[in-house]
Motif scaffolding. Sequence first.
Motif, mmCIF file in Angstrom:
data_model
loop_
_atom_site.group_PDB
_atom_site.id
_atom_site.type_symbol
_atom_site.label_atom_id
_atom_site.label_comp_id
_atom_site.label_asym_id
_atom_site.label_seq_id
_atom_site.Cartn_x
_atom_site.Cartn_y
_atom_site.Cartn_z
ATOM 1 N N GLN A 41 5.052 -9.231 14.412
ATOM 2 C CA GLN A 41 4.926 -8.583 13.114
ATOM 3 C C GLN A 41 4.533 -9.619 12.063
ATOM 4 O O GLN A 41 4.895 -10.783 12.156
ATOM 5 C CB GLN A 41 6.265 -7.960 12.702
ATOM 6 N N GLU A 42 3.805 -9.172 11.059
ATOM 7 C CA GLU A 42 3.552 -10.009 9.888
ATOM 8 C C GLU A 42 4.633 -9.716 8.857
ATOM 9 O O GLU A 42 4.894 -8.552 8.539
ATOM 10 C CB GLU A 42 2.168 -9.735 9.310
ATOM 11 N N THR A 43 5.261 -10.758 8.342
ATOM 12 C CA THR A 43 6.368 -10.604 7.404
ATOM 13 C C THR A 43 6.008 -9.725 6.223
ATOM 14 O O THR A 43 6.794 -8.880 5.792
ATOM 15 C CB THR A 43 6.805 -11.988 6.894
ATOM 16 N N SER A 44 4.817 -9.905 5.680
ATOM 17 C CA SER A 44 4.429 -9.197 4.465
ATOM 18 C C SER A 44 3.825 -7.827 4.726
ATOM 19 O O SER A 44 3.439 -7.133 3.783
ATOM 20 C CB SER A 44 3.427 -10.044 3.668
ATOM 21 N N GLU A 45 3.742 -7.421 6.004
ATOM 22 C CA GLU A 45 3.250 -6.076 6.314
ATOM 23 C C GLU A 45 4.128 -5.042 5.613
ATOM 24 O O GLU A 45 5.344 -5.105 5.670
ATOM 25 C CB GLU A 45 3.294 -5.841 7.823
ATOM 26 N N ARG A 46 3.509 -4.067 4.956
ATOM 27 C CA ARG A 46 4.253 -3.085 4.166
ATOM 28 C C ARG A 46 4.294 -1.738 4.878
ATOM 29 O O ARG A 46 3.282 -1.270 5.393
ATOM 30 C CB ARG A 46 3.613 -2.915 2.795
ATOM 31 N N ARG A 47 5.479 -1.142 4.863
ATOM 32 C CA ARG A 47 5.656 0.195 5.420
ATOM 33 C C ARG A 47 6.337 1.068 4.376
ATOM 34 O O ARG A 47 7.211 0.613 3.649
ATOM 35 C CB ARG A 47 6.518 0.132 6.686
ATOM 36 N N PRO A 48 5.938 2.348 4.291
ATOM 37 C CA PRO A 48 6.542 3.214 3.268
ATOM 38 C C PRO A 48 8.013 3.482 3.547
ATOM 39 O O PRO A 48 8.442 3.515 4.706
ATOM 40 C CB PRO A 48 5.718 4.508 3.361
ATOM 41 N N LEU A 49 8.782 3.659 2.471
ATOM 42 C CA LEU A 49 10.180 4.070 2.588
ATOM 43 C C LEU A 49 10.240 5.576 2.379
ATOM 44 O O LEU A 49 10.134 6.067 1.251
ATOM 45 C CB LEU A 49 11.046 3.346 1.551
ATOM 46 N N GLY A 50 10.371 6.296 3.479
ATOM 47 C CA GLY A 50 10.431 7.751 3.409
ATOM 48 C C GLY A 50 9.191 8.335 2.762
ATOM 49 O O GLY A 50 8.073 7.870 2.990
ATOM 50 N N ARG A 51 9.417 9.338 1.917
ATOM 51 C CA ARG A 51 8.304 9.984 1.215
ATOM 52 C C ARG A 51 8.070 9.369 -0.160
ATOM 53 O O ARG A 51 7.273 9.874 -0.947
ATOM 54 C CB ARG A 51 8.588 11.482 1.055
ATOM 55 N N THR A 52 8.747 8.281 -0.460
ATOM 56 C CA THR A 52 8.614 7.660 -1.769
ATOM 57 C C THR A 52 7.332 6.835 -1.841
ATOM 58 O O THR A 52 6.641 6.626 -0.835
ATOM 59 C CB THR A 52 9.812 6.741 -2.086
ATOM 60 N N LEU A 53 7.045 6.315 -3.016
ATOM 61 C CA LEU A 53 5.909 5.422 -3.199
ATOM 62 C C LEU A 53 6.275 3.969 -2.905
ATOM 63 O O LEU A 53 5.418 3.088 -2.933
ATOM 64 C CB LEU A 53 5.374 5.536 -4.633
ATOM 65 N N LEU A 54 7.556 3.712 -2.618
ATOM 66 C CA LEU A 54 7.999 2.361 -2.306
ATOM 67 C C LEU A 54 7.482 1.922 -0.938
ATOM 68 O O LEU A 54 7.408 2.725 -0.001
ATOM 69 C CB LEU A 54 9.530 2.289 -2.294
ATOM 70 N N LYS A 55 7.166 0.641 -0.829
ATOM 71 C CA LYS A 55 6.768 0.076 0.458
ATOM 72 C C LYS A 55 7.566 -1.199 0.700
ATOM 73 O O LYS A 55 7.620 -2.086 -0.158
ATOM 74 C CB LYS A 55 5.267 -0.198 0.492
ATOM 75 N N ALA A 56 8.177 -1.269 1.865
ATOM 76 C CA ALA A 56 9.029 -2.396 2.226
ATOM 77 C C ALA A 56 8.275 -3.358 3.123
ATOM 78 O O ALA A 56 7.521 -2.937 4.009
ATOM 79 C CB ALA A 56 10.275 -1.902 2.950
ATOM 80 N N THR A 57 8.487 -4.646 2.919
ATOM 81 C CA THR A 57 7.910 -5.621 3.838
ATOM 82 C C THR A 57 8.660 -5.578 5.171
ATOM 83 O O THR A 57 9.827 -5.195 5.231
ATOM 84 C CB THR A 57 7.979 -7.037 3.249
#
Length: 328
Positions: free
Chosen positions: A2-18
């Motif tokens: 995995q790349e540390t800074s890869e972003r994935r969404p948190l649920g249906r929110t607009l937030l994205k977690a690394t």
Amino acid sequence: MQETSERRPLGRTLLKATALGLGTTAIGGLYSATSDAAAFETMEAAWDLGIRLFDTAPQYGNGMAEQRLGAFLKTKPRDSYVLCTKVGRLLRLPQEPQGEDAYYKGTPPERPVFDFSYDGVMTSVEESLRRLGLDSIDVLHIHDPDAHYAQAMDGAYKALDKLRSEGQISAVGAGMNQSEMLVEFARDGVFDCFLLAGRYTLLEQGALDELLPLCVDKQISIIIGGVYNSGLLANPGAGAKFNYQEADKALIDRALELERVCLRHDVPLKAAAIQFPTLHPAVASVLSGARSRDEIVENNALLRHPIPAAMWDDLRSFGLISPQAPTA
């Protein structure tokens, strides 16, 4: 890998977690005191590696983790990171003097008091914002309400749902060391994410039975904590911990067998442990509870260590991981 800074969404929110986040129990003094300088060096190293998900709680260091994290994040653009903290504990001075905290060392004198009521949660949020010194929190988790489910749903959840509906927070979650109650939360409320500690790891995959499939169905993201199962998957052997207690021989033997298979493929056990949960589609991020710059740098390298598909196949064929566990 995995790349540390890869972003994935948190649920249906607009937030994205690394893919890798920083947990703050250690910089709050879990088990041993940590200086301000060491804490800030750890957080700066995490930032330099591309980590943009930060998890804390009032209980961590009896407020000290929130204070340190907030002081650090005040130096960063507010829209560049995701900040998670928790509710369910108010910090209050004991009526009578108490000895040193059993878990957190070198901390302020306040101690956590359970309060999952609506008013208690609203007070907790105000106090967390003051400790953090920030204007907003992105994710609020209901923190370990194991014996308080009814109050957590009737009080804490309603408070967090209101804050979300008003746009004061972006996501509602719950953080626990068990998966069964998170299943209840997923069925009874509208949650965006869960923090699951220690229950979906290379050693233990009970969350596959109900929680993780339910979260995929309901688009609830999982943040994984405790990937090393209190240290057993970091350094298996006599004296290793599991679930914050002395690990029994059967668990140590299983961890050692996991390590033997991993090493046949030139993969450190810790690399397999930190990468394994990320392969499930429900999982958005794993947390590193690093105490030092060296620890966060090591965990970053382990997350990026190449792992051949054959290693996962061997672990499955030897019955060391569940047949249902995604490994690609």
